[in-house]
Scaffold this motif. Structure first.
Motif, PDB file in Angstrom:
ATOM      1  N   ALA A 182       4.913  10.532  -8.961  1.00  0.00           N
ATOM      2  CA  ALA A 182       4.527  10.942 -10.308  1.00  0.00           C
ATOM      3  C   ALA A 182       3.759  12.249 -10.311  1.00  0.00           C
ATOM      4  O   ALA A 182       3.950  13.102 -11.192  1.00  0.00           O
ATOM      5  N   SER A 183       2.895  12.435  -9.317  1.00  0.00           N
ATOM      6  CA  SER A 183       2.018  13.598  -9.314  1.00  0.00           C
ATOM      7  C   SER A 183       2.625  14.836  -8.677  1.00  0.00           C
ATOM      8  O   SER A 183       2.221  15.964  -8.987  1.00  0.00           O
ATOM      9  N   TYR A 184       3.606  14.639  -7.788  1.00  0.00           N
ATOM     10  CA  TYR A 184       4.119  15.815  -7.067  1.00  0.00           C
ATOM     11  C   TYR A 184       5.615  15.754  -6.735  1.00  0.00           C
ATOM     12  O   TYR A 184       6.363  16.674  -7.054  1.00  0.00           O
ATOM     13  N   LEU A 185       6.047  14.648  -6.130  1.00  0.00           N
ATOM     14  CA  LEU A 185       7.391  14.616  -5.556  1.00  0.00           C
ATOM     15  C   LEU A 185       8.500  14.732  -6.595  1.00  0.00           C
ATOM     16  O   LEU A 185       9.576  15.250  -6.292  1.00  0.00           O
ATOM     17  N   LYS A 186       8.262  14.252  -7.836  1.00  0.00           N
ATOM     18  CA  LYS A 186       9.313  14.326  -8.852  1.00  0.00           C
ATOM     19  C   LYS A 186       9.605  15.757  -9.271  1.00  0.00           C
ATOM     20  O   LYS A 186      10.625  16.033  -9.894  1.00  0.00           O
ATOM     21  N   GLN A 187       8.701  16.673  -8.912  1.00  0.00           N
ATOM     22  CA  GLN A 187       8.919  18.081  -9.224  1.00  0.00           C
ATOM     23  C   GLN A 187       9.851  18.765  -8.222  1.00  0.00           C
ATOM     24  O   GLN A 187      10.275  19.900  -8.437  1.00  0.00           O
ATOM     25  N   ILE A 188      10.148  18.063  -7.137  1.00  0.00           N
ATOM     26  CA  ILE A 188      11.050  18.611  -6.123  1.00  0.00           C
ATOM     27  C   ILE A 188      12.461  18.133  -6.437  1.00  0.00           C
ATOM     28  O   ILE A 188      12.719  16.925  -6.462  1.00  0.00           O
ATOM     29  N   LEU A 207      22.477   3.712  -5.420  1.00  0.00           N
ATOM     30  CA  LEU A 207      23.431   4.676  -5.967  1.00  0.00           C
ATOM     31  C   LEU A 207      23.393   4.721  -7.493  1.00  0.00           C
ATOM     32  O   LEU A 207      23.382   5.810  -8.093  1.00  0.00           O
ATOM     33  N   ILE A 208      23.357   3.553  -8.138  1.00  0.00           N
ATOM     34  CA  ILE A 208      23.342   3.525  -9.597  1.00  0.00           C
ATOM     35  C   ILE A 208      22.038   4.112 -10.126  1.00  0.00           C
ATOM     36  O   ILE A 208      22.036   4.882 -11.097  1.00  0.00           O
ATOM     37  N   ASN A 209      20.919   3.766  -9.492  1.00  0.00           N
ATOM     38  CA  ASN A 209      19.643   4.315  -9.960  1.00  0.00           C
ATOM     39  C   ASN A 209      19.545   5.809  -9.703  1.00  0.00           C
ATOM     40  O   ASN A 209      18.956   6.550 -10.497  1.00  0.00           O
ATOM     41  N   LEU A 210      20.132   6.279  -8.589  1.00  0.00           N
ATOM     42  CA  LEU A 210      20.143   7.712  -8.316  1.00  0.00           C
ATOM     43  C   LEU A 210      20.913   8.457  -9.402  1.00  0.00           C
ATOM     44  O   LEU A 210      20.468   9.510  -9.897  1.00  0.00           O
ATOM     45  N   LEU A 211      22.062   7.910  -9.786  1.00  0.00           N
ATOM     46  CA  LEU A 211      22.832   8.504 -10.885  1.00  0.00           C
ATOM     47  C   LEU A 211      22.003   8.537 -12.163  1.00  0.00           C
ATOM     48  O   LEU A 211      21.968   9.550 -12.870  1.00  0.00           O
ATOM     49  N   ARG A 212      21.298   7.446 -12.435  1.00  0.00           N
ATOM     50  CA  ARG A 212      20.505   7.363 -13.670  1.00  0.00           C
ATOM     51  C   ARG A 212      19.339   8.348 -13.650  1.00  0.00           C
ATOM     52  O   ARG A 212      19.033   8.975 -14.668  1.00  0.00           O
ATOM     53  N   GLU A 213      18.691   8.494 -12.519  1.00  0.00           N
ATOM     54  CA  GLU A 213      17.591   9.452 -12.419  1.00  0.00           C
ATOM     55  C   GLU A 213      18.082  10.879 -12.659  1.00  0.00           C
ATOM     56  O   GLU A 213      17.404  11.680 -13.319  1.00  0.00           O
ATOM     57  N   LEU A 216      13.813   9.264  -3.651  1.00  0.00           N
ATOM     58  CA  LEU A 216      12.702   8.395  -3.268  1.00  0.00           C
ATOM     59  C   LEU A 216      12.516   7.237  -4.238  1.00  0.00           C
ATOM     60  O   LEU A 216      12.326   6.092  -3.822  1.00  0.00           O
ATOM     61  N   ILE A 217      12.568   7.513  -5.525  1.00  0.00           N
ATOM     62  CA  ILE A 217      12.381   6.435  -6.494  1.00  0.00           C
ATOM     63  C   ILE A 217      13.556   5.458  -6.443  1.00  0.00           C
ATOM     64  O   ILE A 217      13.395   4.256  -6.638  1.00  0.00           O
ATOM     65  N   SER A 218      14.744   5.964  -6.133  1.00  0.00           N
ATOM     66  CA  SER A 218      15.914   5.089  -6.014  1.00  0.00           C
ATOM     67  C   SER A 218      15.828   4.223  -4.754  1.00  0.00           C
ATOM     68  O   SER A 218      16.285   3.070  -4.750  1.00  0.00           O
ATOM     69  N   LEU A 219      15.233   4.766  -3.697  1.00  0.00           N
ATOM     70  CA  LEU A 219      15.014   3.962  -2.489  1.00  0.00           C
ATOM     71  C   LEU A 219      14.045   2.814  -2.763  1.00  0.00           C
ATOM     72  O   LEU A 219      14.228   1.702  -2.248  1.00  0.00           O
ATOM     73  N   ILE A 244       0.841  -1.201   0.000  1.00  0.00           N
ATOM     74  CA  ILE A 244       0.000   0.000   0.000  1.00  0.00           C
ATOM     75  C   ILE A 244       0.874   1.248   0.000  1.00  0.00           C
ATOM     76  O   ILE A 244       0.639   2.192  -0.770  1.00  0.00           O
ATOM     77  N   PHE A 245       1.891   1.250   0.842  1.00  0.00           N
ATOM     78  CA  PHE A 245       2.784   2.407   0.933  1.00  0.00           C
ATOM     79  C   PHE A 245       3.553   2.611  -0.368  1.00  0.00           C
ATOM     80  O   PHE A 245       3.710   3.744  -0.837  1.00  0.00           O
ATOM     81  N   SER A 246       4.039   1.516  -0.963  1.00  0.00           N
ATOM     82  CA  SER A 246       4.795   1.618  -2.214  1.00  0.00           C
ATOM     83  C   SER A 246       3.923   2.196  -3.328  1.00  0.00           C
ATOM     84  O   SER A 246       4.360   3.060  -4.093  1.00  0.00           O
ATOM     85  N   SER A 247       2.684   1.710  -3.414  1.00  0.00           N
ATOM     86  CA  SER A 247       1.760   2.206  -4.431  1.00  0.00           C
ATOM     87  C   SER A 247       1.474   3.687  -4.233  1.00  0.00           C
ATOM     88  O   SER A 247       1.497   4.477  -5.188  1.00  0.00           O
ATOM     89  N   ALA A 248       1.221   4.078  -2.990  1.00  0.00           N
ATOM     90  CA  ALA A 248       0.930   5.478  -2.692  1.00  0.00           C
ATOM     91  C   ALA A 248       2.132   6.364  -2.983  1.00  0.00           C
ATOM     92  O   ALA A 248       1.996   7.474  -3.524  1.00  0.00           O
TER      93      ALA A 248
END
Length: 305
Positions: A129-135, A187-193, A142-145, A119-123
């Motif tokens: 997508a709707s807000y946090l990626k704009q920060i 770390l690798i995904n953070l670099l990619r993002e 967060l997406i890398s975590l 539930i938490f992962s989905s939320a």
């Protein structure tokens, strides 16, 4: 059908499934770990994870339509090949399946609170997508975590519920190894993002999304990415020297498929300027992540050497 497969990023889902399968059958079982889930239960865990991941890709594409019209119009699916309504419906269905499976597994293990993970992962994916990626940076972290947590998920559902006084030492050792892999994935995904932010700067700017390269510019962001890239390079050198040095195959594998590409990335990111440069570097990091995570299947050679 092809459009839907592209929407849910089927190659990425196969990669996730392969990683989870290797953790279960080439890592846990190879070292006689006490496990909780049988093959069917673990297959359900994989399915739930894939549903959450697929739903994340869908909701991200829904909110990225305007930016994607500029960044990658040739790959635009939402509103082109699949309507936004159908995409939303699929997003909801996949989350219902994932949470339903999570509820079943959590109760099967006698840990009803575990359903909160899905539930938490989905939320969190929806909020991303709707807000946090704009920060700036926060969305990347967060997406890398979440990517890193996929590596740890088998520990939560398969390893921890079976832990006791007798097996605590081996269970803890296997978890610590998975934690190292999770940190690598983070770390690798953070670099990619961050590289993808560089790649998509034009569309993000026109959509009002404030990413690091929009705020600091390409050159300064390149330097920040380079600085972060030092961390996985240093970690891999340390691991190779301390744990792999006596195994020639693993040393060569690490040097050729992980360390050398990372060093090449470090050199190229310093001078990257054009969209095609960042596209190449993003693909390179994806390949590094792939070869890094599947090496969990070789870990039996390290511990038995």
């Amino acid at each position: 059908m092809i459009a839907y497969l592209k929407l849910i990023r089927w190659p990425n889902l196969i990669f996730i499934a392969l990683t989870l399968i290797l953790i279960k059958f080439s890592f846990f079982e190879e070292f006689g770990a006490a496990i909780t889930l049988n093959s069917f239960g673990y297959a359900l865990l994989i399915l739930a994870t894939l549903c959450i991941a697929a739903s994340g890709y869908i909701i991200n594409d829904i909110y990225d339509v305007q930016a994607d019209k500029i960044n990658k119009p040739e790959k635009l699916i939402i509103g082109n090949k699949i309507s936004e309504q159908k995409a939303n419906n699929l997003f909801i269905i996949l989350n219902i399946i994932a949470v339903g499976i999570g509820f079943y597994l959590a109760n099967l293990l006698g840990k009803p609170g575990f359903v909160a993970i899905f539930i938490f992962s989905s939320a969190l994916l929806y909020l991303y997508a709707s807000y946090l990626k704009q920060i700036p940076v926060l969305g990347n972290v967060l997406i890398s975590l979440l990517v890193a947590f996929v590596v740890l998920l088998p520990s939560v559902f398969d390893l921890f519920p079976a832990i006791n006084i007798q097996n605590k030492q081996i269970q803890s050792l296997l978890f610590s190894i998975l934690l190292d892999y999770a940190i690598f994935a983070f770390l690798i995904n953070l670099l990619r993002e961050m590289v993808k932010d560089q790649e998509d700067v034009k569309g993000d700017y026109n959509s009002g999304i404030q990413t690091l390269p929009i705020i600091l510019g390409h050159s300064r962001t390149n330097k920040i990415i380079f600085a972060i890239g030092i961390l996985p390079v240093a970690a891999i050198v340390y691991y190779t020297y301390n744990y792999l040095f006596e195994n020639t195959f693993l040393v060569i594998y690490t040097l050729v498929f992980i360390l050398a590409p990372l060093l090449y990335f470090q050199v190229r990111i310093w001078e990257a300027k054009k969209k095609k440069n960042y596209s190449l570097l993003s693909l390179l990091l994806k390949i590094i992540l792939f070869f890094g995570l599947i090496s969990i299947g070789f870990y039996q050679f390290i511990l038995t050497a």
